[in-house]
Design a protein around this motif. Structure first.
Motif, PDB file in Angstrom:
ATOM      1  N   GLY A  36      -7.762   4.977   2.706  1.00 19.93           N
ATOM      2  CA  GLY A  36      -6.629   3.516   2.369  1.00 19.93           C
ATOM      3  C   GLY A  36      -6.072   2.785   2.976  1.00 19.93           C
ATOM      4  O   GLY A  36      -5.851   1.774   2.894  1.00 19.93           O
ATOM      5  N   THR A  62      -2.630  -2.012  -3.127  1.00 23.31           N
ATOM      6  CA  THR A  62      -4.112  -1.206  -2.482  1.00 23.31           C
ATOM      7  C   THR A  62      -3.852  -0.042  -3.139  1.00 23.31           C
ATOM      8  O   THR A  62      -3.831   0.806  -2.581  1.00 23.31           O
ATOM      9  CB  THR A  62      -4.598  -1.199  -1.807  1.00 23.31           C
ATOM     10  N   GLU A  93      -0.884   6.152  -7.765  1.00 17.59           N
ATOM     11  CA  GLU A  93      -0.552   4.915  -7.123  1.00 17.59           C
ATOM     12  C   GLU A  93      -0.226   4.581  -7.782  1.00 17.59           C
ATOM     13  O   GLU A  93       0.817   3.970  -8.826  1.00 17.59           O
ATOM     14  CB  GLU A  93      -0.794   4.589  -5.433  1.00 17.59           C
ATOM     15  N   TRP A  94      -1.588   3.330  -8.876  1.00 13.92           N
ATOM     16  CA  TRP A  94      -1.655   2.839 -10.021  1.00 13.92           C
ATOM     17  C   TRP A  94      -0.380   3.351 -11.469  1.00 13.92           C
ATOM     18  O   TRP A  94      -0.312   2.394 -11.652  1.00 13.92           O
ATOM     19  CB  TRP A  94      -3.061   2.507 -10.333  1.00 13.92           C
ATOM     20  N   HIS A 140      -4.038   4.388  -5.289  1.00 12.78           N
ATOM     21  CA  HIS A 140      -5.159   4.608  -5.593  1.00 12.78           C
ATOM     22  C   HIS A 140      -4.595   4.798  -6.855  1.00 12.78           C
ATOM     23  O   HIS A 140      -3.511   5.081  -7.350  1.00 12.78           O
ATOM     24  CB  HIS A 140      -5.314   5.868  -4.422  1.00 12.78           C
ATOM     25  N   GLN A 141      -5.245   6.153  -7.595  1.00 13.36           N
ATOM     26  CA  GLN A 141      -4.813   5.738  -9.247  1.00 13.36           C
ATOM     27  C   GLN A 141      -4.252   6.381  -9.329  1.00 13.36           C
ATOM     28  O   GLN A 141      -3.034   6.428 -10.212  1.00 13.36           O
ATOM     29  CB  GLN A 141      -6.379   7.037 -10.402  1.00 13.36           C
ATOM     30  N   THR A 155     -14.165   1.558  -6.852  1.00 10.49           N
ATOM     31  CA  THR A 155     -12.852   1.204  -6.761  1.00 10.49           C
ATOM     32  C   THR A 155     -13.480  -0.738  -7.829  1.00 10.49           C
ATOM     33  O   THR A 155     -14.129  -0.914  -7.086  1.00 10.49           O
ATOM     34  CB  THR A 155     -12.355   0.675  -5.393  1.00 10.49           C
ATOM     35  N   ASP A 191       1.108  -0.909  -0.315  1.00 15.69           N
ATOM     36  CA  ASP A 191       0.572   0.081   0.105  1.00 15.69           C
ATOM     37  C   ASP A 191       0.734   1.760   0.012  1.00 15.69           C
ATOM     38  O   ASP A 191       2.029   1.736   0.430  1.00 15.69           O
ATOM     39  CB  ASP A 191      -0.926   0.091   1.258  1.00 15.69           C
ATOM     40  N   LYS A 242      -8.681   1.657  -6.449  1.00 16.57           N
ATOM     41  CA  LYS A 242      -9.129   2.921  -5.405  1.00 16.57           C
ATOM     42  C   LYS A 242      -9.487   3.903  -6.229  1.00 16.57           C
ATOM     43  O   LYS A 242      -8.693   4.549  -6.860  1.00 16.57           O
ATOM     44  CB  LYS A 242      -8.801   3.592  -4.278  1.00 16.57           C
ATOM     45  N   SER A 243     -10.913   4.242  -6.615  1.00 16.72           N
ATOM     46  CA  SER A 243     -11.890   5.347  -7.240  1.00 16.72           C
ATOM     47  C   SER A 243     -13.063   5.357  -6.334  1.00 16.72           C
ATOM     48  O   SER A 243     -13.573   4.518  -5.652  1.00 16.72           O
ATOM     49  CB  SER A 243     -10.840   5.157  -8.362  1.00 16.72           C
ATOM     50  N   HIS A 244     -13.830   6.177  -7.234  1.00 14.58           N
ATOM     51  CA  HIS A 244     -15.025   6.330  -7.178  1.00 14.58           C
ATOM     52  C   HIS A 244     -16.557   4.549  -6.784  1.00 14.58           C
ATOM     53  O   HIS A 244     -16.758   5.027  -6.188  1.00 14.58           O
ATOM     54  CB  HIS A 244     -15.836   7.288  -7.998  1.00 14.58           C
ATOM     55  N   ALA A 256     -14.683  10.548   1.346  1.00 15.82           N
ATOM     56  CA  ALA A 256     -12.681  11.609   0.943  1.00 15.82           C
ATOM     57  C   ALA A 256     -12.646  12.211   2.047  1.00 15.82           C
ATOM     58  O   ALA A 256     -12.585  13.452   1.983  1.00 15.82           O
ATOM     59  CB  ALA A 256     -13.216  12.778  -0.076  1.00 15.82           C
TER      60      ALA A 256
END
Length: 276
Positions: A214, A150, A155-156, A152-153, A190, A128, A186-188, A209
């Motif tokens: 996370g 895991t 990081e992806w 978020h966008q 996921t 993470d 993870k997003s609006h 938010a």
């Protein structure tokens, strides 16, 4: 792509046998939380404990010890700068969660490399936050273990090279296959990419938010995977539970805080356990 539903909860969360004990529900070791970001690893650790993991050990900066014991006396503490001890605590774990509050400096990189070096093929590691960024920045080799990312966008994007605007299922799947991992983007809404399928979580609220969401999810994933036999279902149930609790809280609150999700998690799991 399959849409998650409440049925994943009773499929995964089982009534506990009368003859079970703490060893039945798995060992989770968490690594993270430098001097500036101790809250992240505290939330991840609490989420693992409240999710039902049998034994939880938190390897973090020494400055976080008092806060950890005050917030979560159920967790054991170890100093993140003691790398030999770190190895001895990572090796027996069923699940290792690394990254919440770890930081991207040299100390964080050393802790990540030490952890990766101690992992065995039978173990699961939840990667993470800062750990994902470090892997991308330093092009680190991944450990031979069961991998769950895991991100978020953003990081992806760092890890996969796929810009946020282009993170479609068609583009994401080949990147996930190269990692040989389960990836929770993870997003609006996921999305969870497993080796055989893609799932979308239909739940979630803008009340979530806020910082620490996370970290809490990473800890929940660790706790669920440690104790439930089907690891894919465990991941899916953790993601769904995280958002379902938040939606319930958001009916009466403008903002949902991560620790509030953690606090009601045991009651939520009890309400959705299967009796067989």
């Amino acid at each position: 792509m399959e849409t998650l539903s409440q049925s994943i909860l009773s499929k995964t969360i089982r009534q506990r046998p009368a003859d079970s004990y703490k060893g039945t529900y798995g060992r989770v070791t968490l690594v993270g939380g430098n001097r500036n970001f101790g809250g992240a690893i505290l939330m991840a650790s609490a989420a693992s404990v409240y999710a039902g993991a049998g034994l939880v050990t938190t390897i973090t900066d020494a400055s976080n010890q008092t806060s950890l014991h005050a917030r979560l006396p159920e967790a054991m503490f170890a100093d993140m700068t003691n790398h030999e001890q770190m190895k001895s605590l990572v090796s027996p774990a069923d699940v290792v969660v690394i990254g919440p509050g770890l930081g991207t400096d040299e100390a964080g990189l050393m802790a990540l490399n030490t952890t990766f070096g101690a992992l065995k093929p039978t173990q699961t590691v939840v990667i993470d936050g800062s750990a994902i960024t470090l892997i991308a920045q330093h092009n680190l080799a991944l450990p031979n273990a069961h991998l769950i990312f895991t991100p978020h966008q953003m990081e992806w994007q760092r890890l996969s090279g796929i810009p946020i605007a282009d993170q479609t299922v068609a583009n994401n799947q080949p990147a996930v296959a190269k990692l040989n991992a389960t990836v929770i983007v993870k997003s609006h809404r996921t999305q969870i990419y497993t080796p055989t399928a893609v799932y979308e979580n239909p739940l979630g609220t803008p009340a979530q938010a806020t910082g620490g969401m996370g970290d809490t999810l990473a800890g929940m994933v660790g706790g669920f995977v440690a104790q439930f036999a089907d690891h894919t279902d465990a991941v899916l149930a953790a993601v769904y539970s995280h958002s379902a609790i938040a939606e319930e809280l958001a009916e009466k609150q403008y903002v949902v805080l991560p620790h509030q999700i953690i606090d009601v998690l045991p009651q939520f799991m009890k309400a959705h356990e299967a009796l067989v």
